[in-house]
Design a protein around this motif. Structure first.
Motif, short mmCIF file in Angstrom:
data_model
loop_
_atom_site.label_atom_id
_atom_site.label_comp_id
_atom_site.label_asym_id
_atom_site.label_seq_id
_atom_site.Cartn_x
_atom_site.Cartn_y
_atom_site.Cartn_z
N PRO A 60 0.60 -0.97 -0.35
CA PRO A 60 0.28 0.14 0.16
C PRO A 60 0.66 1.74 0.07
O PRO A 60 -0.01 2.08 -0.62
CB PRO A 60 -0.82 -0.12 1.37
N TYR A 61 1.59 0.91 0.56
CA TYR A 61 2.88 2.66 0.76
C TYR A 61 3.07 3.08 -0.40
O TYR A 61 3.36 4.14 -0.90
CB TYR A 61 3.95 2.26 1.68
N MET A 62 3.81 1.67 -1.76
CA MET A 62 4.26 1.43 -3.05
C MET A 62 3.22 2.31 -3.37
O MET A 62 3.46 3.01 -4.62
CB MET A 62 4.88 0.11 -3.03
N GLN A 63 2.03 2.12 -3.58
CA GLN A 63 1.24 2.69 -4.10
C GLN A 63 0.61 3.53 -4.17
O GLN A 63 0.66 4.87 -4.91
CB GLN A 63 -0.34 1.95 -3.92
N ALA A 64 1.22 4.35 -2.53
CA ALA A 64 0.93 6.04 -2.74
C ALA A 64 1.93 6.44 -2.86
O ALA A 64 2.15 7.83 -3.61
CB ALA A 64 1.28 6.35 -1.64
N LEU A 65 3.65 5.61 -2.93
CA LEU A 65 4.45 6.24 -3.76
C LEU A 65 4.30 6.75 -5.19
O LEU A 65 4.84 7.69 -5.59
CB LEU A 65 5.46 5.49 -3.66
N GLY A 66 3.57 5.30 -5.74
CA GLY A 66 3.25 5.57 -7.16
C GLY A 66 2.62 6.94 -7.86
O GLY A 66 2.58 7.49 -8.75
N MET A 67 1.71 7.26 -6.70
CA MET A 67 0.25 8.44 -6.73
C MET A 67 1.42 9.38 -7.06
O MET A 67 1.04 10.72 -7.62
CB MET A 67 -0.42 7.88 -6.37
#
Length: 655
Positions: free
Chosen positions: A491-498
């Protein structure tokens, strides 16, 4: 896959108090010493007669503040049960994150040491108390003299102290242990731990003096934490002693309570209590080590480990997964009362977070680091994955009087003002509140702030990625070695992807993880700084500039800051508790506002599953390492007590 809130065991000594977290137990420094955290502090009061010649029969204690809790004639620690049965066995599972072991020497850099071998086989000069801020009581040493100017401490050894081969423990053995642990043959973490000690001098067969490099009031307690081992360990038949760093397969000549009885393979080991252990009836040992045998079985994955416990193959397990604790500790053996769940309170909490390696250019700008902290959605994770069992970490001294809160006080400001211009200006205002996603706040709003910070630092989104002025994309590898931790990181990686950041996770085995961690070969990784009852020398190891370039040190973010060094010095040279609190709170503000890691969360206590045949003392220590509390102070109940307990459980179930 189950969520694994990464409360690990990696880091350096607990030496007084080591909270179970990812301690770097591989070096054995997460000891049973008193309160679980390296309480090497700045202040010392030697109870009774400090600086004066001590009667040979005196039993003295060292306390960093006020007087020791226990008088000279105390019989046992309050959290020990001297009347507990001293037979029975304990079957324990993975002691830390290591899944195998290949070494019987816990003092080396290389190899994975046998589980809990330092705790069970190596005694120290003094024993830390687990229900005081920082106090020590006689163990191998029967008393100690501290020089009035704090330049040295002289320990008188107990004439009854023996190694497991029957040899008396002498001052020469103590000097050998110190010289070895501070040599290149041992892990540099030990050299760092005892760095305040300049030299060890044998006065006579039973007396040794430690001279200190400078008058640090916590130094005598650090000397008291020295583990002792025999020069004969590893000695060959002809009398030749191999280099210490090559003694890995030879069982130690124990100074502690246990011996190695059996090694089946690299996943199992059985310790047997030494029937001739000389210290059994010392006040600092009475009520301790109540199991005749302790067996460790190491499992490769947490699922198998838990199922083995539920099937009755292990007697106790410490649980670090909120999901497992909430959902998996069920079944017939819980229903019939054979197995129990226990939540036990604990003291100060650790700082856990995903640290950023500032040796990498992309992390050197604090605005970038700040932006990365805003992408972590703790509130969602705690609600959706952790069953609300955790609390947000907001301080390097969480849940203790040494952490900063609100506005800085006068003494904090007196320390911070000379540093103005070299520390974040925010440290002069209210303590930072960690970002939240509870309405009206949201992750999207936090990411907008993060985007602006990144732009200020020269990172802009274009061509499908966040890029610097040269067009290079920001790419982050998040390294870990725990199965299941992906549910935290993804989930943290997804936020960074944003934000346009190309993040990916790399899960590696524990041996490679340790090697890369020691050599600072990572971008980001989850880490825990074990809590301390009283901050002290560990501050230098964790945050001091000199440690940033030392391979194997605890300065994993690579902090090189004269301001941080100045505040560490203020903490170590504090003359009273009030000054120490001011220094650590000022340091806390600087560390938090420098954004060296992404703060995560902590559990407020220990979650332990255990068989109903096990008992534990009525008093829970103030602060302790969870596994070692079970191993050191629990016991097998008598058959009568087991029957009573089983009947009570059956009645409660029927009701």
């Amino acid at each position: 896959m189950n969520s694994v809130p990464v409360i690990r065991r990696r880091a350096f000594p607990r030496t007084p108090i080591m909270k179970l977290v990812r301690f770097r137990r591989r070096f054995g420094l997460a000891r049973r010493h008193g309160s679980l955290r390296p309480a090497y502090s700045a202040l010392l009061v030697a109870a009774l007669c400090v600086g004066h010649a001590l009667p040979a029969s005196a039993e003295l204690a060292l306390a960093q503040y006020d007087q020791p809790k226990y008088p000279a004639n105390f019989t046992h620690f309050d959290y020990a049960n001297p009347d507990a049965p001293a037979n029975g066995t304990l079957s324990f599972e993975n002691y830390n994150e290591l899944q195998t072991y290949d070494s019987l020497n816990p003092f080396l850099v290389r190899g994975a040491p046998a589980p809990d071998i330092l705790n069970l086989m190596f005694d120290t000069l003094m024993q830390r108390s687990w229900d005081e801020l920082a106090s020590e009581y006689p163990l191998i040493a029967k008393d100690v003299e501290v020089a009035p100017d704090l330049s040295s401490a002289t320990f008188h050894l107990n004439p009854a102290a023996r190694f497991s081969n029957g040899d008396p423990i002498t001052a020469a053995d103590v000097k050998y242990s110190f010289d070895t642990l501070t040599s290149p043959k041992a892990s540099p973490l030990f050299n760092a731990q005892f760095s305040v000690i300049k030299s060890a001098t044998v006065i006579d067969k039973s007396t040794i003096r430690f001279d200190f490099k400078h008058a640090e009031r916590g130094a005598p307690l650090i000397a008291g934490d020295l583990p002792i081992f025999s020069p004969k360990w590893g000695m060959q038949p002809g009398g030749k002693r191999p280099p210490f760093d090559q003694i890995a397969a030879t069982p130690p000549i124990s100074s502690g309570a246990y011996l190695i009885e059996e090694r089946k393979n690299d996943k199992q080991i059985v310790y047997r209590r030494n029937p001739n252990y000389w210290a059994t009836n010392l006040p600092s040992r009475r009520g301790m080590f109540r199991f005749e045998r302790i067996t460790f079985k190491l499992y490769r994955d947490h699922y198998t480990q838990l199922e083995a416990f539920k099937a009755g193959d292990a007697d106790a397990v410490v649980e670090y997964s909120a999901t497992q604790w909430a959902r998996k500790y069920v079944g017939k053996n819980f229903d019939n009362g054979l197995l129990k769940k226990g939540d036990f309170a604990d003291g100060p909490a650790q700082m856990q977070g995903m640290l950023m390696n500032m040796r990498k250019p992309m992390f050197q700008d604090p605005r970038v680091r700040h932006a990365l902290t805003l992408a972590f959605d703790y509130d969602w994770m705690n609600r959706m994955m952790f069953y609300g069992q955790y609390r947000r970490t907001s301080s390097y001294f969480e849940a203790s009087p040494f952490g900063a809160t609100g506005m800085p006080g006068p003494k904090e400001l007196a320390l911070l003002e000379p540093l103005r211009g070299s520390v974040p200006p925010e440290v002069f205002g209210p303590m930072l509140k960690q970002p939240t996603t509870i309405a009206p706040d949201s992750l999207r709003g936090n990411l907008r702030v993060a985007r602006d910070l990144l732009a200020q630092a020269g990172w802009h989104y274009r061509d499908g990625a966040l890029r610097d002025a040269n067009g290079a994309p920001m790419m982050i590898e998040i390294m870990d070695d725990q199965p299941g931790v992906d549910r935290l990181i993804l989930p943290y990686m997804q936020a960074l992807g944003m934000l346009g950041i190309q993040a990916h996770m790399r899960e590696i085995d524990s041996a490679l993880y340790e090697k890369r961690l020691d050599n600072f070969e990572y971008d980001m990784t989850t880490f825990i700084y074990p809590p301390v009852t009283i901050p002290g020398a560990e501050l230098t190891r964790r945050f001091g500039s000199a440690a940033a370039s030392e391979v194997g040190s605890e300065n994993y973010p690579g902090i090189r800051s004269k301001a941080v060094d100045s505040l560490i010095h203020a903490a170590l040279s504090a003359d009273n508790l009030e000054d120490l609190e001011a220094a650590t709170r000022a340091l806390d503000r600087v560390l938090i506002y420098s954004f060296y890691l992404v703060p995560e969360y902590y559990a407020p206590g220990a979650r332990i599953g255990y068989k109903s045949t096990l008992g534990h003392p009525a008093m829970v220590p103030m602060s302790y390492q969870y596994e070692d509390w079970v191993i050191d102070y629990w016991y097998t109940k008598t058959p009568a007590a087991q029957t009573t307990s089983s009947s009570a459980a059956s009645a409660a179930t029927a009701h």
